[in-house]
Enzyme design. Structure first.
Site, PDB file in Angstrom:
ATOM      1  N   HIS A  52       0.799  -1.231   0.000  1.00  0.00           N
ATOM      2  CA  HIS A  52       0.000   0.000   0.000  1.00  0.00           C
ATOM      3  C   HIS A  52       0.827   1.275   0.000  1.00  0.00           C
ATOM      4  O   HIS A  52       0.261   2.365   0.043  1.00  0.00           O
ATOM      5  CB  HIS A  52      -0.932   0.043   1.208  1.00  0.00           C
ATOM      6  N   LYS A 104     -10.056  13.631   3.617  1.00  0.00           N
ATOM      7  CA  LYS A 104      -9.183  12.453   3.689  1.00  0.00           C
ATOM      8  C   LYS A 104      -8.269  12.678   4.880  1.00  0.00           C
ATOM      9  O   LYS A 104      -8.298  13.744   5.484  1.00  0.00           O
ATOM     10  CB  LYS A 104      -8.373  12.292   2.401  1.00  0.00           C
ATOM     11  N   ARG A 105      -7.446  11.686   5.229  1.00  0.00           N
ATOM     12  CA  ARG A 105      -6.484  11.923   6.297  1.00  0.00           C
ATOM     13  C   ARG A 105      -5.663  13.170   5.976  1.00  0.00           C
ATOM     14  O   ARG A 105      -5.389  13.452   4.798  1.00  0.00           O
ATOM     15  CB  ARG A 105      -5.556  10.706   6.454  1.00  0.00           C
ATOM     16  N   LYS A 122      -0.836  14.599   0.779  1.00  0.00           N
ATOM     17  CA  LYS A 122      -2.177  14.787   0.227  1.00  0.00           C
ATOM     18  C   LYS A 122      -2.472  16.268  -0.051  1.00  0.00           C
ATOM     19  O   LYS A 122      -3.469  16.610  -0.665  1.00  0.00           O
ATOM     20  CB  LYS A 122      -3.216  14.195   1.173  1.00  0.00           C
ATOM     21  N   THR A 145      -9.194   6.000  -2.810  1.00  0.00           N
ATOM     22  CA  THR A 145     -10.531   5.465  -3.081  1.00  0.00           C
ATOM     23  C   THR A 145     -11.565   6.568  -2.911  1.00  0.00           C
ATOM     24  O   THR A 145     -12.646   6.504  -3.490  1.00  0.00           O
ATOM     25  CB  THR A 145     -10.893   4.289  -2.154  1.00  0.00           C
ATOM     26  N   LYS A 172     -15.205   7.477  -5.019  1.00  0.00           N
ATOM     27  CA  LYS A 172     -16.531   7.720  -4.431  1.00  0.00           C
ATOM     28  C   LYS A 172     -17.152   8.990  -5.002  1.00  0.00           C
ATOM     29  O   LYS A 172     -18.329   9.025  -5.366  1.00  0.00           O
ATOM     30  CB  LYS A 172     -16.418   7.867  -2.906  1.00  0.00           C
TER      31      LYS A 172
END
Ligand SMILES: *Cc1c(COP(=O)(O)O)cnc(C)c1O
Length: 821
Positions: A370, A561-562, A567, A669, A673
């Site tokens: 991952h 998201k985290r 990110k 992911t 969505k």
């Protein structure tokens, strides 16, 4: 033990009736006799529990049927080992998959109870951090849907991921107590308990025929006890089991010590054992590196393997066919110690010779990677590993010797290559490399998007890939459309059903027929109306939780998201600051009204991530209270991001932010969505965004910025962020405002370290990508002003995202890795 293959002796109860009248009677029956409450005084929680018990009974019939079927047909069983399962709520999922939603709604209505009120009381099972744990949950649902006999194995954490509160703009972590009202979904299985050892010594025994055998004599032992939760597939086709382990002391209380007056000491063992299943480690992209974490990893791996071997032997009475009948998938390296534990169980307990055990182990186990970040790969100090798991350390040396010899002899590996693939990192203090252990012990190693899999071959596993060129393969992640379309977006689901029929409910790729409606004005209007309803619903939630009023006709631009530097929430916040600046300088221009919505948790020990949360909140406070931009720009940080909140945010998004530094997000992911629910994506060519662009078409997704190769090149060539910042007026101004305390007058230097980081190294290419990002946002504004074009793109996103169903992902795992189903 009764032989399950002779069911004729047993007469099963008739399937229960599902009409609302029977259901209502059943609910009253459970309320009265299981909960012990009179309907007149029952509290909403009691109704929830009674309802779950009624639904659960309907599931049990199918659950047992599924188990019997696997047994009778001798089907291959799949075991998904994951330290995280980010499940969220289960009730709506179960009702919808059983097709009981409307019947239960009716039944509760006749009892004066509103199902929506009651269902909202169910706590989120937050036994995971983010994407990796949510993937495990989507996979469980898809394995049941695609009729694969599967078991999920994990830990039943008493405290899942912390609850996030925002106090004065800062993240505060509070304990999550999801089990406070009990958990009617689970069954305790007292008969399924195993001893798990730690520490101690290894003894060798010479058998009468002269063979040496090793016996591990652990110094400490705890009991792993099972709790089972049924997971229902779509249309109730199959019910699989999620088995979560809890830890109990062998002697709950040391009576001798207690009687001697040492009351605290008497309970110490008990506390020590129970600490194993007490909390989930709250970091998602960096290994915890602590002894308790290694104990958790071994605890659940060992319990799961003992359970798997017991079940297999009971049916087949041999382990020679283990790999034909069992597939074990490791979700990241967290269960990698299972490779050594399966070897130990086969050799030391079941008498296999090392090489034979190795064949079975490798043919049974497969591993999903991952992350590519070398610093994020799990390693353990050799002395710690040796002290906690002395026999496993020996086995690891044995595996290492075997593989390194093979590499030297058969592939002429150089010393440097040998050092790279070794299970022991010898570069500093010696450490055990769990990624290499998982790789060597597996017949399949998969990445989670096409780009990530290619990068895996070139970077972290380059040398192991040379040794075993057939093992690395790709399985692009997916999401379950039941939760992430049908349940979270009932308005869109109804519209889709009346427009293209029901086929997409069973084959998500049938959404493609929606392409024909992309330019249809009538349909666009309906699609827009659904989106607006979802935005109003989200605005109401935000108003009630935060007292903030949002205009549903503004663009809802969502970044959830985290919180992590890669990110790049920081990039988005800086762009908000820059936009704020431009709106104030040019109030005469036609600005597109936007609401920038953020949510996400930071690991409690991740300083910069917590500072980014504070910055988002400081920027939000300043912008939202400035009348100069009223109605044009709002910034919101919604506290406590979790699955249930995601289910509210996803259907309400116009724009989805997927802007990670290229090469750093394995798949994502969240991106899937949002696009499935008709949001446009602004994103980098990273993770699954690359394949999303291929599916939805480059004209329907806003891609910007450096690609993975360019990022790698910039880092090599000496990226010069200072020159970039000085060359970008907007960026320089925004950074100056943030760094000089415009948003933090109470502490003007609060964010200077964040800004300095961008000037000095800009590792995540925030400065490097800023201008491209800002330009992409203005292009998005342009599209927004052309409503027809916007909705045509949005509809095409929904139409073309069907491939990203986790049913497709699971079918690929089943066919290409597990050879099951
Ligand atoms: C889907 C999901 C994630 C993963 O989101 P990414 O954007 O892929 O990082 C994390 N947390 C929750 C609650 C989710 O539902």
């Amino acid at each position: 033990m009764k032989n399950l293959s002779e069911p004729s002796e047993i007469s099963y109860p008739p399937l229960r009736s599902n009409d609302p009248v029977t259901l209502a009677a059943d609910i009253i029956e459970r309320l009265t006799y299981r909960i012990g409450k009179d309907a007149k005084v029952a509290k909403p929680h009691d109704w929830l529990t009674a309802t779950i018990l009624v639904v659960r009974d309907r599931i049990i019939d199918r659950w047992m049927e599924s188990t019997r079927k696997t047994y009778e047909t001798g089907g291959k069983r799949v075991y998904y080992l994951s330290l995280e399962f980010l499940i969220g709520r289960l009730t709506r999922d179960a009702l919808s998959n059983l097709g009981l939603m409307e019947e239960i709604r009716e039944a509760l209505k006749t009892l004066g109870v509103d199902i929506d009120v009651v269902a909202a009381l169910e706590p989120d099972a937050a036994l995971g951090n983010g994407g990796l744990g949510r993937l495990a949950a989507c996979f469980m649902e898809s394995m049941a849907t695609t009729d694969i006999p599967a078991y999920g194995y994990g830990i039943r954490y008493v405290h899942g991921l912390f609850r996030q509160q925002i106090a004065d703009g800062w993240q505060v972590e509070l304990p999550e107590t999801w089990l406070a009202h009990g958990n009617p979904w689970e069954f305790e299985r007292r008969e399924s308990a195993y001893e798990i050892g730690f520490g101690g010594t290894v003894e060798s025994i010479i058998s009468p025929d002269g063979d040496a055998r090793f016996v591990w004599k652990p110094a400490e032992r705890v009991i792993a006890g099972a709790y089972d939760t049924p997971i229902v597939g779509w249309r109730g086709k199959r019910v699989n089991t999620l088995r979560l382990w809890t830890a109990q002391p062998i002697d709950p209380i040391l009576l001798d010590a207690f009687n001697a007056g040492d009351h605290i000491g008497a309970l110490r063992e008990s506390n020590k054992a129970e600490s194993l299943a007490r909390v989930l480690y709250p970091a998602d992209a960096t290994p915890a590196g602590q002894e308790l974490r290694l104990r958790q990893e071994f605890f659940f791996s060992s319990a799961s393997l003992q359970d798997i071997l017991r079940r297999h032997r009971q049916q087949y009475n041999t382990f020679d066919n283990l790999a034909d009948k069992v597939a074990i998938q490791l979700n990241d390296t967290h269960p990698a110690v299972a490779v050594a534990e399966l070897m130990r169980l086969l050799c030391d307990v079941h008498g296999f010779e090392f090489n034979a055990a190795w064949e079975i182990t490798r043919n049974t186990i497969s591993y999903t990677n991952h992350t590519l970040l070398p610093e994020a790969l799990e390693t353990w100090p050799v002395p710690l590993f040796e002290r906690l798991l002395p026999r496993h350390m020996q086995i690891i040396y044995g595996i290492n010797a075997k593989i390194l010899l093979e590499a030297r002899k058969e592939k002429n590996f150089t010393d440097q290559q040998i050092r790279a693939i070794s299970l022991i990192d010898e570069s500093g203090n010696r450490r055990v490399r769990m990624g290499n252990l998982a790789f060597m012990g597996s017949h399949s190693i998969n990445g989670v998007s096409a780009l990530h899999t290619e990068l895996m071959k070139e970077t972290v596993f380059a040398d192991l890939h040379k040794l075993y060129p057939d093992r690395i393969n790709n399985k692009t992640n997916g999401i379950t459309p039941r939760r992430w379309l049908n349940q979270c977006n009932p308005g869109l689901t109804s519209l889709l059903r009346e427009t293209i029929g029901d086929k997409f409910l069973d084959e998500t790729e049938a959404l493609q027929s929606l392409n024909d409606y992309a330019e249809n004005a009538e349909f666009q209007k309906k699609f827009a109306a659904v989106k607006r309803e979802n935005k109003i619903r989200l605005a109401q939630l935000i108003q009630s939780r935060m007292g903030l009023k949002l205009d549903p006709s503004a663009m809802f631009d969502i970044h959830v998201k985290r919180i992590h530097e890669y990110k790049r929430q920081l990039l988005n916040i800086i762009e908000a600051v820059s936009l704020y600046d431009q709106i104030r300088s040019h109030p005469e221009l036609d600005w597109v009204p936007r609401v920038k919505i953020f949510a996400g948790k930071a690991a409690p020990s991740y300083h910069n991530a917590k500072l980014i949360i504070k910055l988002a909140n400081d920027v939000a406070r300043t912008i939202n209270s400035d009348p100069a931009v009223r109605g044009l720009l709002k910034v919101v940080f919604v506290p406590n991001y979790n699955v249930s909140l995601a289910e509210m945010l996803v259907p309400a998004a116009d724009l989805s932010e997927q802007i990670s530094t290229a090469g750093m997000e394995a798949s994502g992911t969240g991106n899937m969505k949002f696009a499935l629910n008709g949001a446009l994506t602004i994103g980098t060519l990273d993770g699954a965004n690359v394949e999303m662009r291929d599916w939805v078409g480059a004209e329907n997704i806003q891609i910007f910025g450096m690609n993975a190769e360019e990022v790698a090149q910039a880092r090599l060539d000496g990226h010069n962020p200072r020159a970039i910042i000085e060359g970008s007026r907007e960026l320089a101004q925004a950074l100056h405002a943030i760094g000089s305390g415009v948003f933090s007058p109470d502490d003007p230097n609060r964010f200077s370290s964040l800004v300095d980081g961008l000037y000095q190294h800009d590792w995540f290419m925030v400065a490097g990508d800023f201008d491209a990002y800002a330009a992409a946002q203005r292009a998005i504004d342009q599209t927004w002003t052309d409503e027809k074009s916007w909705f045509a793109k949005a509809i095409r996103n929904t139409a073309r995202m069907g491939w990203f169903s986790s049913d497709r992902t699971i079918r690929q795992y089943a066919k290409e890795i597990w050879k099951a189903g």
